[in-house]
Write a protein that holds these residues in place. Structure first.
Motif, short mmCIF file in Angstrom:
data_model
loop_
_atom_site.label_atom_id
_atom_site.label_comp_id
_atom_site.label_asym_id
_atom_site.label_seq_id
_atom_site.Cartn_x
_atom_site.Cartn_y
_atom_site.Cartn_z
N PHE A 163 52.18 50.25 49.86
CA PHE A 163 52.49 51.11 48.71
C PHE A 163 51.33 52.08 48.49
O PHE A 163 50.17 51.68 48.50
N GLY A 164 51.65 53.34 48.24
CA GLY A 164 50.65 54.32 47.84
C GLY A 164 49.62 54.62 48.91
O GLY A 164 49.69 54.16 50.05
N GLY A 165 48.63 55.42 48.54
CA GLY A 165 47.58 55.83 49.46
C GLY A 165 46.26 55.18 49.13
O GLY A 165 46.16 54.31 48.26
N PRO A 166 45.19 55.60 49.82
CA PRO A 166 43.86 55.00 49.60
C PRO A 166 43.36 55.14 48.18
O PRO A 166 42.73 54.22 47.65
N ALA A 167 43.63 56.28 47.53
CA ALA A 167 43.14 56.48 46.17
C ALA A 167 43.78 55.48 45.21
O ALA A 167 43.10 54.89 44.36
N ARG A 168 45.09 55.27 45.36
CA ARG A 168 45.78 54.32 44.49
C ARG A 168 45.29 52.90 44.73
O ARG A 168 45.09 52.14 43.79
N ARG A 169 45.08 52.55 45.99
CA ARG A 169 44.61 51.20 46.30
C ARG A 169 43.18 50.98 45.80
O ARG A 169 42.83 49.89 45.34
N THR A 170 42.36 52.02 45.85
CA THR A 170 41.00 51.89 45.31
C THR A 170 41.03 51.63 43.81
O THR A 170 40.32 50.77 43.29
N GLY A 171 41.88 52.40 43.11
CA GLY A 171 42.04 52.16 41.68
C GLY A 171 42.58 50.77 41.39
O GLY A 171 42.15 50.11 40.43
N GLY A 172 43.52 50.31 42.23
CA GLY A 172 44.06 48.96 42.06
C GLY A 172 43.01 47.89 42.26
O GLY A 172 42.94 46.90 41.52
N HIS A 173 42.15 48.08 43.27
CA HIS A 173 41.07 47.13 43.52
C HIS A 173 40.11 47.07 42.33
O HIS A 173 39.69 45.99 41.92
N ILE A 174 39.78 48.22 41.77
CA ILE A 174 38.87 48.25 40.62
C ILE A 174 39.47 47.50 39.44
O ILE A 174 38.80 46.69 38.77
N PHE A 175 40.76 47.76 39.18
CA PHE A 175 41.43 47.08 38.07
C PHE A 175 41.44 45.56 38.26
O PHE A 175 41.13 44.79 37.33
N LEU A 176 41.78 45.10 39.47
CA LEU A 176 41.87 43.66 39.71
C LEU A 176 40.49 43.02 39.72
O LEU A 176 40.34 41.86 39.32
N VAL A 177 39.47 43.74 40.18
CA VAL A 177 38.10 43.21 40.12
C VAL A 177 37.68 42.98 38.67
O VAL A 177 37.12 41.94 38.31
N ILE A 178 37.99 43.96 37.81
CA ILE A 178 37.65 43.82 36.39
C ILE A 178 38.43 42.67 35.77
O ILE A 178 37.88 41.85 35.01
N ALA A 179 39.73 42.58 36.10
CA ALA A 179 40.58 41.53 35.51
C ALA A 179 40.10 40.15 35.91
O ALA A 179 39.99 39.25 35.06
N ARG A 180 39.82 39.95 37.19
CA ARG A 180 39.45 38.59 37.62
C ARG A 180 37.97 38.28 37.39
O ARG A 180 37.58 37.11 37.41
N SER A 181 37.14 39.31 37.18
CA SER A 181 35.72 39.06 36.94
C SER A 181 35.42 38.77 35.47
O SER A 181 34.38 38.18 35.16
N THR A 182 36.30 39.19 34.57
CA THR A 182 36.07 38.94 33.14
C THR A 182 36.44 37.51 32.80
O THR A 182 37.59 37.11 32.95
N PRO A 183 35.51 36.68 32.35
CA PRO A 183 35.85 35.32 31.96
C PRO A 183 36.91 35.31 30.87
O PRO A 183 36.86 36.12 29.94
N GLU A 184 37.86 34.39 30.98
CA GLU A 184 38.93 34.32 29.98
C GLU A 184 38.38 34.17 28.57
O GLU A 184 38.89 34.76 27.62
N TYR A 185 37.31 33.37 28.46
CA TYR A 185 36.75 33.09 27.14
C TYR A 185 36.22 34.37 26.50
O TYR A 185 36.45 34.61 25.30
N ILE A 186 35.52 35.20 27.28
CA ILE A 186 34.96 36.44 26.74
C ILE A 186 36.09 37.40 26.36
O ILE A 186 36.05 38.02 25.28
N LEU A 187 37.10 37.54 27.23
CA LEU A 187 38.21 38.45 26.92
C LEU A 187 38.98 37.97 25.69
O LEU A 187 39.34 38.79 24.83
N ALA A 188 39.22 36.67 25.60
CA ALA A 188 39.92 36.14 24.42
C ALA A 188 39.09 36.37 23.16
O ALA A 188 39.64 36.71 22.10
N TYR A 189 37.78 36.19 23.25
CA TYR A 189 36.91 36.43 22.09
C TYR A 189 37.01 37.88 21.64
O TYR A 189 37.13 38.17 20.43
N ILE A 190 36.96 38.82 22.60
CA ILE A 190 37.04 40.24 22.25
C ILE A 190 38.36 40.55 21.56
O ILE A 190 38.39 41.20 20.50
N LEU A 191 39.45 40.07 22.13
CA LEU A 191 40.79 40.36 21.56
C LEU A 191 40.97 39.69 20.20
O LEU A 191 41.63 40.24 19.31
#
Length: 488
Positions: A326-354
């Motif tokens: 799906f998509g090109g290199p630019a879209r996949r790069t953006g997808g990688h950045i999003f998933l890195v942020i999502a999986r790198s943020t501890p659930e506890y910290i994200l829940a605390y912020i929200l």
């Protein structure tokens, strides 16, 4: 293609989650949540890296606790993995890894106080149980052929060192590196119970409304995780491990009398401690179960099942972001950045912020758990889907997603999801410390009220609940013959 049992199990879990929604509190109670959310994102966009000298210290100590805790946990886990077949050892490892790092920290705080040993042991003990399980599985799956080629009368230790270790070395190293990343997240959240890691300074910044400072901490944490391949080099590991203890900070001297009192008096049920005997123990246990354990178990199960299905939805929606189909290199790069942020943020910290932005309810916890775990599974499934070879005339667009790729990766997706089930429940229980009425809420309340005996009963119940879900998840994976590799 989907098998009929797989479809039935999927719909069963979706139905359970929909029923659980009827009993869940998912309201947004903040007066102006979207304004607060906007202020937070503005703080992330305009981070203030020089607002506090504590940011650098927090990151340094976060790394130090992670290295020392993971190193100690991996060493103990390696030793335990050698005798993991023993039922007593296997049960012991299952129990210690079923208790979350924050629960261990709360326990050690009662007699070690804010001493570095509290944070190190809080990471090392559950990680030892995890390492023992995974290392033993890696050793069991090793190729037995090299061992048959050894000369007669070769000792067991020599055979292990010269055949099993070299064959498993890459897997051991890869998994240990992954655990170090997990250790950084665990170390960060230890700050929420008062230890001088990232969570402590993040909580302080949020409570004072310093969103730019909080944004700077989060960005630096993401950079720390993302650049691990650059600064975590095998040749430098001995330097890091030997130097890390010197950056843990100092604490008050340990009063060993407090340790003795904790184990000989504080955690002994009060009826036994007061001499009431078994006649007073049963009513006491009944009161703990009725007023704390059962409500906590119910809310933990409700939140877990909603978060589990939400995790699945996030994973299925996000894996195309990094798939080569799906998509090109630019879209996949953006997808990688999003998933890195999502999986790198501890659930506890994200829940605390929200929770700070939306008010207390189960909704922040659901979103935090789903984004983190969905990001992990989405990343894994996205990588697997990229390895699938499609025909040159394969359909494109949405039909490629629904008819070509999802059926091929769905069994692997379910395997990963049921593997994360027990992890989601561990996190669900601990999120109670933030004010959500799961088991962690009642554990924290009991500790605050200096009722350590009630807290220990609730922690044991939490561990047993996690072990039960882990067993059920493994049973479902085995029954459906789910594997983590996609269908070719």
């Amino acid at each position: 293609m989907f098998s009929s049992p797989t479809v039935r199990v999927s719909f069963l879990f979706v139905a359970i989650a929909l029923v659980a929604l009827l009993f869940a509190d998912i309201a947004i109670t903040a007066a102006n949540p979207w304004k607060d959310l906007g202020r937070f994102f503005m703080g992330v966009i305009t981070p203030d890296f020089f607002s506090s000298e504590g940011i650098a210290v927090a990151l340094l100590r976060t790394v130090a606790f992670a290295f020392v805790g993971v190193a100690l946990g991996s060493l103990c886990g390696f030793v335990l993995s050698l005798v993991y077949r023993n039922p007593v050892v296997r049960t012991f490892c299952a129990f210690i890894r079923a208790i979350h790092e924050l629960f261990w920290a709360l326990i050690f705080l009662q007699f070690f106080g804010f001493h570095p040993l509290t944070g190190v042991l809080a990471i090392a003990i559950p990680y030892a149980g995890i390492f023992a399980k995974v290392y033993s599985e890696i050793f069991e799956e090793a190729d037995p052929t090299p061992g048959r080629l050894l000369p007669p009368r070769t000792g067991v230790v020599s055979a292990f060192l010269y055949t099993r270790i070299p064959d498993c070395w890459v897997q051991l190293r890869t998994y240990t590196a992954y655990r170090l990343e997990c250790g950084l997240r665990s170390s960060a959240i230890l700050g929420f119970v008062g230890l001088p890691t990232l969570g402590f300074f993040l909580e302080s910044a949020f409570s004072q409304g310093h969103y730019s400072e909080a944004g700077a901490m989060l960005i630096l944490f993401y950079v720390l995780i993302a650049t691990m391949p650059l600064w975590v080099k095998p040749k430098l590991l001995p330097v890091y491990i030997l130097g890390a203890p010197f950056f843990l900070g100092e604490g008050l001297p340990i009063v060993w009398g407090n340790v003795e009192r904790f184990f000989t008096q504080d955690i002994i049920p009060s009826p036994l401690r007061n001499g009431d005997g078994l006649s007073g123990l049963m009513p006491w246990l009944g009161d703990v179960m009725a007023t704390e354990a059962l409500p906590g178990i119910w809310n933990t199960l409700v939140l877990t099942q909603i978060a589990l299905v939400a995790t699945g939805l996030i994973a299925l929606l996000t894996f195309p972001l990094i798939s080569s189909h799906f998509g090109g290199p630019a879209r996949r790069t953006g997808g990688h950045i999003f998933l890195v942020i999502a999986r790198s943020t501890p659930e506890y910290i994200l829940a605390y912020i929200l929770l700070q932005l939306w008010g207390p309810s189960m909704l922040p916890a659901v979103i935090a758990l789903a984004l983190h775990n969905g990001g992990i599974i989405g990343h894994l499934i996205g990588r697997q889907s990229s390895a699938i070879q499609l025909r040159p005339d394969a359909i494109t667009g949405f039909n490629r997603y629904t008819y070509e790729l999802v059926p091929r990766v769905y069994r692997a997706f379910l395997a990963f999801l049921f593997y994360r089930w027990e992890i989601i429940m561990r996190e669900t229980a601990i999120l109670g410390i933030l004010g959500i009425y799961t088991l962690g809420f009642y554990v924290d309340s009991a500790i605050q009220n200096i009722q350590f005996d009630r807290a220990m009963v609730l922690i044991v119940i939490t561990a047993l609940l996690n072990i039960g879900v882990d067993i059920l998840g493994r049973f479902i994976r085995r029954k459906l013959a789910l594997q983590t590799m996609p269908t070719c």
